[in-house]
Design an enzyme around this catalytic site. Structure first.
Site, PDB file in Angstrom:
ATOM      1  N   GLU A  88      -0.344  -9.303  -0.511  1.00  0.00           N
ATOM      2  CA  GLU A  88      -1.775  -9.609  -0.319  1.00  0.00           C
ATOM      3  C   GLU A  88      -2.494  -9.656  -1.674  1.00  0.00           C
ATOM      4  O   GLU A  88      -3.368 -10.489  -1.904  1.00  0.00           O
ATOM      5  CB  GLU A  88      -2.408  -8.571   0.600  1.00  0.00           C
ATOM      6  N   GLY A 143       0.706  -5.034   1.121  1.00  0.00           N
ATOM      7  CA  GLY A 143      -0.440  -5.114   0.209  1.00  0.00           C
ATOM      8  C   GLY A 143      -0.062  -5.743  -1.127  1.00  0.00           C
ATOM      9  O   GLY A 143      -0.916  -6.338  -1.804  1.00  0.00           O
ATOM     10  N   ALA A 159       0.859  -1.189   0.000  1.00  0.00           N
ATOM     11  CA  ALA A 159       0.000   0.000   0.000  1.00  0.00           C
ATOM     12  C   ALA A 159       0.896   1.240   0.000  1.00  0.00           C
ATOM     13  O   ALA A 159       2.038   1.181   0.460  1.00  0.00           O
ATOM     14  CB  ALA A 159      -0.880  -0.020   1.237  1.00  0.00           C
ATOM     15  N   GLU A 181       3.833  -5.151   7.467  1.00  0.00           N
ATOM     16  CA  GLU A 181       2.930  -4.139   8.025  1.00  0.00           C
ATOM     17  C   GLU A 181       3.169  -3.880   9.504  1.00  0.00           C
ATOM     18  O   GLU A 181       3.029  -2.753   9.987  1.00  0.00           O
ATOM     19  CB  GLU A 181       1.461  -4.565   7.826  1.00  0.00           C
TER      20      GLU A 181
HETATM   21  C1  LIG Z   1     -10.945   4.908  10.108  1.00  0.00           C
HETATM   22  C2  LIG Z   1     -10.395   3.549  10.245  1.00  0.00           C
HETATM   23  C3  LIG Z   1     -10.184   2.878   8.964  1.00  0.00           C
HETATM   24  C4  LIG Z   1      -9.460   1.612   9.153  1.00  0.00           C
HETATM   25  C5  LIG Z   1      -9.411   0.735   8.002  1.00  0.00           C
HETATM   26  C6  LIG Z   1      -8.380   1.141   7.033  1.00  0.00           C
HETATM   27  C7  LIG Z   1      -8.329   0.147   5.991  1.00  0.00           C
HETATM   28  C8  LIG Z   1      -7.180   0.399   5.135  1.00  0.00           C
HETATM   29  C9  LIG Z   1      -6.879  -0.872   4.475  1.00  0.00           C
HETATM   30  C10 LIG Z   1      -5.523  -0.806   3.981  1.00  0.00           C
HETATM   31  C11 LIG Z   1      -4.962  -2.169   4.052  1.00  0.00           C
HETATM   32  C12 LIG Z   1      -3.597  -2.003   3.805  1.00  0.00           C
HETATM   33  C13 LIG Z   1      -2.874  -3.284   4.047  1.00  0.00           C
HETATM   34  C14 LIG Z   1      -1.537  -3.149   3.479  1.00  0.00           C
HETATM   35  C15 LIG Z   1      -0.655  -2.371   4.061  1.00  0.00           C
HETATM   36  C16 LIG Z   1       0.651  -2.167   3.446  1.00  0.00           C
HETATM   37  O1  LIG Z   1       0.970  -2.631   2.392  1.00  0.00           O
HETATM   38  S1  LIG Z   1       1.710  -1.189   4.284  1.00  0.00           S
HETATM   39  C17 LIG Z   1       3.146  -1.148   3.247  1.00  0.00           C
HETATM   40  C18 LIG Z   1       3.904  -2.419   3.310  1.00  0.00           C
HETATM   41  N1  LIG Z   1       5.133  -2.289   2.562  1.00  0.00           N
HETATM   42  C19 LIG Z   1       6.266  -2.008   3.137  1.00  0.00           C
HETATM   43  O2  LIG Z   1       6.372  -1.893   4.339  1.00  0.00           O
HETATM   44  C20 LIG Z   1       7.455  -1.831   2.244  1.00  0.00           C
HETATM   45  C21 LIG Z   1       8.158  -0.572   2.570  1.00  0.00           C
HETATM   46  N2  LIG Z   1       9.289  -0.320   1.706  1.00  0.00           N
HETATM   47  C22 LIG Z   1      10.461  -0.931   1.870  1.00  0.00           C
HETATM   48  O3  LIG Z   1      10.666  -1.771   2.722  1.00  0.00           O
HETATM   49  C23 LIG Z   1      11.570  -0.506   0.965  1.00  0.00           C
HETATM   50  O4  LIG Z   1      11.306   0.788   0.533  1.00  0.00           O
HETATM   51  C24 LIG Z   1      11.719  -1.418  -0.268  1.00  0.00           C
HETATM   52  C25 LIG Z   1      10.416  -1.575  -0.992  1.00  0.00           C
HETATM   53  C26 LIG Z   1      12.238  -2.793   0.188  1.00  0.00           C
HETATM   54  C27 LIG Z   1      12.751  -0.788  -1.232  1.00  0.00           C
HETATM   55  O5  LIG Z   1      13.953  -0.552  -0.535  1.00  0.00           O
HETATM   56  P1  LIG Z   1      15.116   0.320  -1.214  1.00  0.00           P
HETATM   57  O6  LIG Z   1      15.391  -0.183  -2.564  1.00  0.00           O
HETATM   58  O7  LIG Z   1      16.235   0.344  -0.236  1.00  0.00           O
HETATM   59  O8  LIG Z   1      14.534   1.770  -1.417  1.00  0.00           O
HETATM   60  P2  LIG Z   1      13.973   2.805  -0.346  1.00  0.00           P
HETATM   61  O9  LIG Z   1      14.913   3.938  -0.272  1.00  0.00           O
HETATM   62  O10 LIG Z   1      13.608   2.134   0.909  1.00  0.00           O
HETATM   63  O11 LIG Z   1      12.619   3.264  -1.046  1.00  0.00           O
HETATM   64  C28 LIG Z   1      12.623   3.988  -2.264  1.00  0.00           C
HETATM   65  C29 LIG Z   1      11.550   5.038  -2.193  1.00  0.00           C
HETATM   66  O12 LIG Z   1      10.281   4.382  -2.199  1.00  0.00           O
HETATM   67  C30 LIG Z   1       9.479   4.848  -1.116  1.00  0.00           C
HETATM   68  N3  LIG Z   1       8.610   3.739  -0.698  1.00  0.00           N
HETATM   69  C31 LIG Z   1       8.976   2.479  -0.486  1.00  0.00           C
HETATM   70  N4  LIG Z   1       7.906   1.736  -0.162  1.00  0.00           N
HETATM   71  C32 LIG Z   1       6.846   2.564  -0.164  1.00  0.00           C
HETATM   72  C33 LIG Z   1       5.444   2.386   0.098  1.00  0.00           C
HETATM   73  N5  LIG Z   1       4.944   1.194   0.398  1.00  0.00           N
HETATM   74  N6  LIG Z   1       4.659   3.466   0.008  1.00  0.00           N
HETATM   75  C34 LIG Z   1       5.160   4.679  -0.318  1.00  0.00           C
HETATM   76  N7  LIG Z   1       6.466   4.909  -0.578  1.00  0.00           N
HETATM   77  C35 LIG Z   1       7.290   3.855  -0.506  1.00  0.00           C
HETATM   78  C36 LIG Z   1      10.502   5.225  -0.057  1.00  0.00           C
HETATM   79  O13 LIG Z   1       9.957   6.125   0.848  1.00  0.00           O
HETATM   80  C37 LIG Z   1      11.597   5.841  -0.906  1.00  0.00           C
HETATM   81  O14 LIG Z   1      11.219   7.138  -1.239  1.00  0.00           O
HETATM   82  P3  LIG Z   1      11.854   8.403  -0.497  1.00  0.00           P
HETATM   83  O15 LIG Z   1      11.329   8.351   0.906  1.00  0.00           O
HETATM   84  O16 LIG Z   1      11.339   9.545  -1.247  1.00  0.00           O
HETATM   85  O17 LIG Z   1      13.318   8.226  -0.540  1.00  0.00           O
END
Ligand SMILES: CCCCCCCCCCCCC/C=C/C(=O)SCCNC(=O)CCNC(=O)[C@H](O)C(C)(C)COP(=O)(O)OP(=O)(O)OC[C@H]1O[C@@H](n2cnc3c(N)ncnc32)[C@H](O)[C@@H]1OP(=O)(O)O
Length: 719
Positions: A103, A100, A61, A123
């Protein structure tokens, strides 16, 4: 955004397109919904493949969306629609499928992964649970024990491990999308009922209740107050005990609580803070994107005490050639043995060969003549370090970067000993240096952007989170630690016990309270520094009043313990007692309690009842106040730098975001008001006096932490 193409005549290929990691933003979700409908409505299309552009399936997500109003098609119905599709849907996983993203893949009927791909449900590290059906589908697919492991730790697994779990159906070394398309063609006519994971029973081991109990206990023990890991266990328990629809309802309820929690805010802030510190800047205007590092091939470490050994291991493990120098023969022998042991244990854990051949040992500083970068890690004594820097400057190539692992001494004084002061920076590692993630890269007034960029890059290569900070006593981390330690001692003087102070701090989420931590680090370390600074007095009759030094309140309690040889764990006695020297089990010490009573009586101090709130406020707010001073002085560029330093270097609980984020959560006006209150009660403690920047931020309406830099800039320009 997503793109649709028809390939091989009968396969609809949906490509997620949202750089850098193809996160499931509102636009991407809309794209998937629209393009799935299109693929299902085209009679020529018999099966569908979902992939991501640029060799990345999906990073999950879009975390940036969580803070605001969510719009676009929701994830859960989108994944249900994919699972319910009448045509087979195959996920082609390259790079990563996380959160996500995984998922989404679990909603597909088949999963093909590249052998180098990694998958996981991280997450929990963002204060959430896999709330798009992941907590219900994963245990149905791979079983409860493996699902509990992945979901509660958030760890990423390799494609090979995923195949072993049955999480993916096939792995390939070839072009994953091509393999998935061929696979999709093959399964086009296969029945799909058995491929819909939500319809699977959740297979549980016979002792599943015991398993949940054990995991819950472990999670509660290690979570340090974080709520997401506990909710993750509860969600998986729902998968194991309830029909799918009821399990989804439970997942939704748990997710609703987490989603709006302060802990999720803090962890998501911290996710971006970790990345923000890589975009460093210096007051001179030099920045990460305009300063090029120079490659380092060969490095040297001078001094093989505890820190030097850890640094040597970290460098060798990352593949650098290292010259490790120790002038004392006995120390060198011991170090060789210890370093080999550390390398062998590390290699065994990671299933690789130990990097023993990367290290050349020497007793002579001349042996570092040809290295690209030196890290000095000799004893924390300015005169000794100056001598080493003079020698290094004479011996090394003119282009060699000279770095010091000092934990707080003046980098500028060291730079002045060398021919090329612009190549001198601090590289402050944290013990044990091969384990701890944090590296403070300290620039002095003469340090060049080239030297900072090179040290930052080296830090990254050896797996550290590097934070660039300015040169001042204690840099960021240890400078903020000083008022924190000081308050803890004052609380003892006023009636608290080490056990109570530690209990409050550990309940807050620190891995160790301040006194247990001091016993572990060794009380003599700070004592030597205070002696050198003329604060601790070897002879108490030498003139200065015991509880007032250099014009401010001082507590000699730590010095008095050291004078009795109580240095902490290593001597078996400190703020606590231990069964034997080196033992780690801290027990309350009746001697210490009598000692405190006598001390209070000697100084006519009347013990009063100190409560939980006072311990937290005085220890944490004085530290936070110093953090604001650091921002005001330009020693740290922004609050994220301080927070990353505290979480990675000082065991600040991550689910509280770091000290500066915590201040924002508590409310800056409350922090200011309580500091004013305590300063009024203790006017001889300058660290409790609210600093200018804190006042200015409150006067500016306490803007959100992301806007502090604007106020900081104004305050600095006025100074
Ligand atoms: C009112 C009540 C309501 C309640 C109900 C709500 C319902 C909502 C339902 C929603 C359900 C959602 C369920 C799912 C949730 C999720 O998916 S949460 C996200 C899970 N994913 C992660 O945790 C992955 C996170 N990212 C990483 O671990 C790393 O970035 C990577 C993917 C392994 C890549 O690593 P690397 O190559 O070292 O690069 P980075 O420098 O880390 O990242 C590059 C840039 O990308 C940005 N980024 C990475 N992942 C995300 C992301 N998921 N979303 C947005 N941005 C992301 C990262 O920030 C970097 O950018 P900059 O910060 O600009 O440098």
């Amino acid at each position: 955004m997503a793109q649709y193409t028809r390939v091989s005549g009968s396969v609809g290929l949906i490509t997620l397109q949202s750089p850098p990691v193809n996160a499931l933003s509102a636009a991407v979700r809309q794209g998937i919904v629209d393009l799935m409908q299109r693929a299902l409505s085209e009679p020529e299309v018999k099966s569908v493949v979902i992939c991501g552009q640029n060799g990345i399936f999906c990073g999950g997500a879009d975390i940036k969306e969580f803070g605001g109003q969510m719009s676009g098609p929701p994830l859960i119905p989108m994944i249900h629609a994919i699972e319910a599709a009448s045509k087979p849907v195959v996920a082609a996983i390259e790079g990563i499928a996380l959160g996500g993203g995984l998922e989404l893949a679990l909603g597909c009927h088949y999963r093909i992964a590249h052998s180098k791909a990694r998958v996981g449900l991280p997450e929990v590290t963002l204060g959430l649970l896999p709330g798009a059906g992941g907590s219900q589908r994963l245990p149905r697919l791979i079983g409860v024990p493996a699902a509990l492991d992945l979901i509660t730790t958030g760890r990423h697994v390799t494609a090979a491990e995923a195949l072993k779990f049955g999480l993916v159906d096939q792995i390939t070394d070839h072009n994953t999308v091509n393999v998935a398309v061929k696979f999709a063609q093959r399964v086009a006519d296969q029945p799909l009922d058995a491929r819909r994971i939500s319809t699977h029973p959740c297979l549980c081991p016979s002792d599943v209740a015991v398993l949940f109990e054990e995991v819950m206990q472990r999670v509660r023990r290690t979570a340090r107050g974080a709520i997401a890991p506990i909710a993750c266990v509860q969600a998986v328990r729902a998968a194991a005990t309830l029909p799918y629809n009821q399990g989804m309802e439970r997942e939704r309820e748990l997710m609703a609580t987490l989603f709006t929690s302060g802990q999720a805010r803090a962890l998501q802030y911290f996710f971006f803070a970790q990345r923000a510190v890589g975009r460093w800047s210096m007051p001179s205007g030099a920045r990460w994107d305009t300063s090029k590092p120079r490659p380092v091939h060969k490095a040297a470490v001078i001094g093989l005490g505890t820190m030097g050994r850890g640094i040597t291991v970290a460098l060798a493990q990352a593949g650098f050639s290292v010259v490790a120098v120790e002038t004392q023969e006995k120390q060198l022998m011991e170090a060789k043995q210890a370093i080999s042991g550390m390398l062998e244990r590390g290699a065994k854990r990671r299933g690789v060969a130990p990097a023993l051949d990367k290290i050349n040992y020497g007793r002579n500083i001349q042996s570092v003549a040809d290295v690209d970068l030196v890290i000095e890690a000799v004893f924390e004594d300015m005169a000794l370090k100056k001598k080493v820097f003079q020698q290094l400057s004479a011996v090394c190539k003119p282009s060699t970067f000279l770095c010091s692992n000092t934990s707080g001494l003046d980098i500028d004084q060291l730079a002045c000993q060398t021919r090329n002061p612009e190549l001198v920076v601090g590289m402050h590692f944290f013990a044990p240096a091969h384990v701890m993630k944090l590296l403070e890269v300290v620039y002095g007034p003469k340090s060049s952007p080239l030297a900072v960029a090179t040290a930052m890059q080296l830090g990254k290569k050896i797996g550290k989170v590097s934070v660039a900070v300015g040169n001042c006593r204690g840099f960021v981390g240890n400078r903020m630690l000083k008022p924190y330690l000081e308050q803890a001692l004052f609380l003892l003087e006023e009636g608290a016990t080490p056990e109570f102070v530690d209990q409050v701090l550990e309940e807050f989420g620190f891995a160790m309270g301040v006194f247990r931590m001091s016993d572990l680090s060794g009380l003599d370390v700070g004592w030597k520094v205070r002696l050198a600074d003329g604060l601790a007095m070897p002879d108490p009759t030498m003139g200065q009043p015991t509880r007032l030094r250099q014009g401010r309140r001082y507590s000699p309690l730590g010095d008095l313990l050291c004078e009795q040889g109580r240095f902490g764990q290593k001597t078996g006695r400190g703020w606590y007692q231990y069964d034997k020297p080196g033992s780690q089990v801290a027990k309350p010490d009746p001697w210490l309690h009598s000692f405190l009573d006598e001390y209070r009586a000697r100084h006519a101090l009347v013990a009063h009842r100190i409560d939980h709130q006072e311990v937290l406020e005085r220890c944490l707010y004085s530290m936070i106040n110093e953090g604001f001073r650091i921002l005001e002085d330009g020693i740290a560029a922004g609050p994220e730098d301080i927070d990353v330093i505290y979480v990675f270097g000082y065991s600040w609980p991550r689910h509280r975001g770091g000290p500066m984020f915590y201040a924002a959560t508590v409310g800056l006006n409350k922090v200011l008001e309580r500091l004013e209150h305590y300063y009024q009660a203790h006017p001889d403690v300058p660290s409790l006096q609210p600093c200018h920047l804190l006042r200015k931020l409150v006067a500016s309406g306490s803007p959100p932490i992301q806007k502090w830099r604007e106020v900081i800039k104004k305050v600095r320009s006025q100074l």
